[in-house]
Motif scaffolding. Sequence first.
Motif, mmCIF file in Angstrom:
data_model
loop_
_atom_site.group_PDB
_atom_site.id
_atom_site.type_symbol
_atom_site.label_atom_id
_atom_site.label_comp_id
_atom_site.label_asym_id
_atom_site.label_seq_id
_atom_site.Cartn_x
_atom_site.Cartn_y
_atom_site.Cartn_z
ATOM 1 N N THR A 44 100.689 81.405 24.299
ATOM 2 C CA THR A 44 101.440 80.170 24.464
ATOM 3 C C THR A 44 100.645 79.239 25.371
ATOM 4 O O THR A 44 99.627 79.625 25.931
ATOM 5 N N ALA A 45 101.124 78.023 25.525
ATOM 6 C CA ALA A 45 100.590 77.139 26.562
ATOM 7 C C ALA A 45 101.385 77.459 27.821
ATOM 8 O O ALA A 45 102.619 77.483 27.784
ATOM 9 N N ALA A 46 100.691 77.756 28.905
ATOM 10 C CA ALA A 46 101.384 78.212 30.117
ATOM 11 C C ALA A 46 100.828 77.508 31.349
ATOM 12 O O ALA A 46 99.644 77.189 31.421
ATOM 13 N N TRP A 47 101.715 77.275 32.302
ATOM 14 C CA TRP A 47 101.359 76.666 33.572
ATOM 15 C C TRP A 47 101.933 77.525 34.692
ATOM 16 O O TRP A 47 103.094 77.950 34.641
ATOM 17 N N LEU A 48 101.114 77.743 35.709
ATOM 18 C CA LEU A 48 101.538 78.467 36.906
ATOM 19 C C LEU A 48 101.540 77.488 38.065
ATOM 20 O O LEU A 48 100.663 76.628 38.162
ATOM 21 N N MET A 49 102.501 77.652 38.959
ATOM 22 C CA MET A 49 102.525 76.871 40.185
ATOM 23 C C MET A 49 102.242 77.849 41.318
ATOM 24 O O MET A 49 102.842 78.926 41.368
ATOM 25 N N VAL A 50 101.308 77.474 42.188
ATOM 26 C CA VAL A 50 100.924 78.371 43.276
ATOM 27 C C VAL A 50 101.125 77.700 44.628
ATOM 28 O O VAL A 50 101.100 76.477 44.746
ATOM 29 N N ASP A 51 101.336 78.536 45.622
ATOM 30 C CA ASP A 51 101.406 78.089 47.012
ATOM 31 C C ASP A 51 100.020 78.332 47.598
ATOM 32 O O ASP A 51 99.606 79.477 47.779
ATOM 33 N N THR A 52 99.289 77.251 47.869
ATOM 34 C CA THR A 52 97.910 77.381 48.336
ATOM 35 C C THR A 52 97.807 77.769 49.811
ATOM 36 O O THR A 52 96.705 77.853 50.342
ATOM 37 N N GLU A 53 98.936 78.047 50.430
ATOM 38 C CA GLU A 53 98.920 78.521 51.809
ATOM 39 C C GLU A 53 99.323 79.993 51.913
ATOM 40 O O GLU A 53 99.319 80.552 53.007
ATOM 41 N N GLN A 54 99.688 80.591 50.780
ATOM 42 C CA GLN A 54 100.112 82.000 50.761
ATOM 43 C C GLN A 54 99.208 82.779 49.810
ATOM 44 O O GLN A 54 98.978 82.342 48.686
ATOM 45 N N VAL A 56 98.274 86.574 47.917
ATOM 46 C CA VAL A 56 98.627 87.932 47.512
ATOM 47 C C VAL A 56 97.300 88.553 47.115
ATOM 48 O O VAL A 56 96.722 88.179 46.086
ATOM 49 N N GLY A 57 96.793 89.431 47.957
ATOM 50 C CA GLY A 57 95.444 89.945 47.731
ATOM 51 C C GLY A 57 94.456 88.808 47.869
ATOM 52 O O GLY A 57 94.421 88.120 48.880
ATOM 53 N N GLU A 58 93.679 88.568 46.816
ATOM 54 C CA GLU A 58 92.673 87.511 46.834
ATOM 55 C C GLU A 58 93.134 86.252 46.106
ATOM 56 O O GLU A 58 92.362 85.330 45.895
ATOM 57 N N HIS A 59 94.407 86.210 45.706
ATOM 58 C CA HIS A 59 94.904 85.090 44.914
ATOM 59 C C HIS A 59 96.033 84.371 45.647
ATOM 60 O O HIS A 59 96.778 84.964 46.402
ATOM 61 N N TRP A 60 96.158 83.068 45.348
ATOM 62 C CA TRP A 60 97.286 82.320 45.886
ATOM 63 C C TRP A 60 98.570 82.871 45.296
ATOM 64 O O TRP A 60 98.602 83.369 44.173
ATOM 65 N N LEU A 61 99.646 82.732 46.020
ATOM 66 C CA LEU A 61 100.955 83.215 45.595
ATOM 67 C C LEU A 61 101.478 82.369 44.445
ATOM 68 O O LEU A 61 101.592 81.143 44.553
ATOM 69 N N CYS A 62 101.800 83.004 43.330
ATOM 70 C CA CYS A 62 102.406 82.320 42.190
ATOM 71 C C CYS A 62 103.892 82.160 42.501
ATOM 72 O O CYS A 62 104.604 83.146 42.714
ATOM 73 N N VAL A 63 104.369 80.907 42.532
ATOM 74 C CA VAL A 63 105.761 80.639 42.913
ATOM 75 C C VAL A 63 106.617 80.165 41.742
ATOM 76 O O VAL A 63 107.829 80.062 41.855
ATOM 77 N N GLY A 64 105.976 79.876 40.611
ATOM 78 C CA GLY A 64 106.729 79.455 39.433
ATOM 79 C C GLY A 64 105.837 79.427 38.216
ATOM 80 O O GLY A 64 104.614 79.356 38.328
ATOM 81 N N PHE A 65 106.466 79.503 37.047
ATOM 82 C CA PHE A 65 105.708 79.378 35.807
ATOM 83 C C PHE A 65 106.604 78.896 34.684
ATOM 84 O O PHE A 65 107.825 79.030 34.727
ATOM 85 N N LEU A 92 110.778 72.571 42.088
ATOM 86 C CA LEU A 92 109.627 73.143 41.390
ATOM 87 C C LEU A 92 109.872 73.290 39.896
ATOM 88 O O LEU A 92 108.980 73.003 39.089
ATOM 89 N N ALA A 93 111.055 73.719 39.494
ATOM 90 C CA ALA A 93 111.353 73.872 38.062
ATOM 91 C C ALA A 93 111.267 72.517 37.371
ATOM 92 O O ALA A 93 110.709 72.402 36.272
ATOM 93 N N HIS A 121 120.586 75.309 32.265
ATOM 94 C CA HIS A 121 121.225 74.304 31.411
ATOM 95 C C HIS A 121 121.244 72.931 32.084
ATOM 96 O O HIS A 121 120.872 71.910 31.485
ATOM 97 N N ALA A 122 121.656 72.866 33.325
ATOM 98 C CA ALA A 122 121.765 71.585 34.041
ATOM 99 C C ALA A 122 120.405 70.906 34.207
ATOM 100 O O ALA A 122 120.310 69.685 34.080
ATOM 101 N N LEU A 123 119.367 71.683 34.486
ATOM 102 C CA LEU A 123 118.032 71.104 34.622
ATOM 103 C C LEU A 123 117.625 70.405 33.331
ATOM 104 O O LEU A 123 117.191 69.246 33.348
ATOM 105 N N PHE A 124 117.775 71.103 32.212
ATOM 106 C CA PHE A 124 117.328 70.528 30.946
ATOM 107 C C PHE A 124 118.182 69.323 30.524
ATOM 108 O O PHE A 124 117.638 68.331 30.040
#
Length: 154
Positions: A44-54, A56-65, A92-93, A121-124
């Motif tokens: 699919t076409a996918a987008w991740l949102m990350v927190d560049t201050e957090q 997880v291991g060597e990667h920024w924290l994924c906070v939404g997708f 974020l959503a 439902h309300a967001l959309f």
Amino acid sequence: MQVSRLYHSAVQQIAECHYSAAQKQAWSAAPRSAYHWHKRLTRTAAWLMVDTEQYVGEHWLCVGFINVETHFHSRGYIDSLYVLPEYQGKGLAKTLYQTVERWALQTGVNRLSVDASRLSHALFTSQGFNLHHRRYQEKCGQVFQAFYLSKTLS
């Protein structure tokens, strides 16, 4: 693997006034494998949102997708939209959705659709989606109501 944990955590943290413990267990009993999510998101076409201050291991924290089907019959169908519980209520959503809408307009997708949960439902609808009908899906003996919504883009 962060997406899998995010999805599971978002489902399990839903208040029981919206979905029962049994429904949440049927929806996501445990985090799915990294293979499952890699396969699902790369088709699919996918987008991740990350927190560049957090980190997880060597990667920024994924906070939404969010991800959208791109195949012929389901082109423009929003498959998933999830945000970590501690990041919810911050817009974020909405930002993830608006990113998809811009992408759709740029790539010639003229209609977006989604089976929205009671919570999304309300967001959309706030973004201009219209209700076509309610749908019901069974997972592990639990019945889930969804709202089939769509939006024509111009």
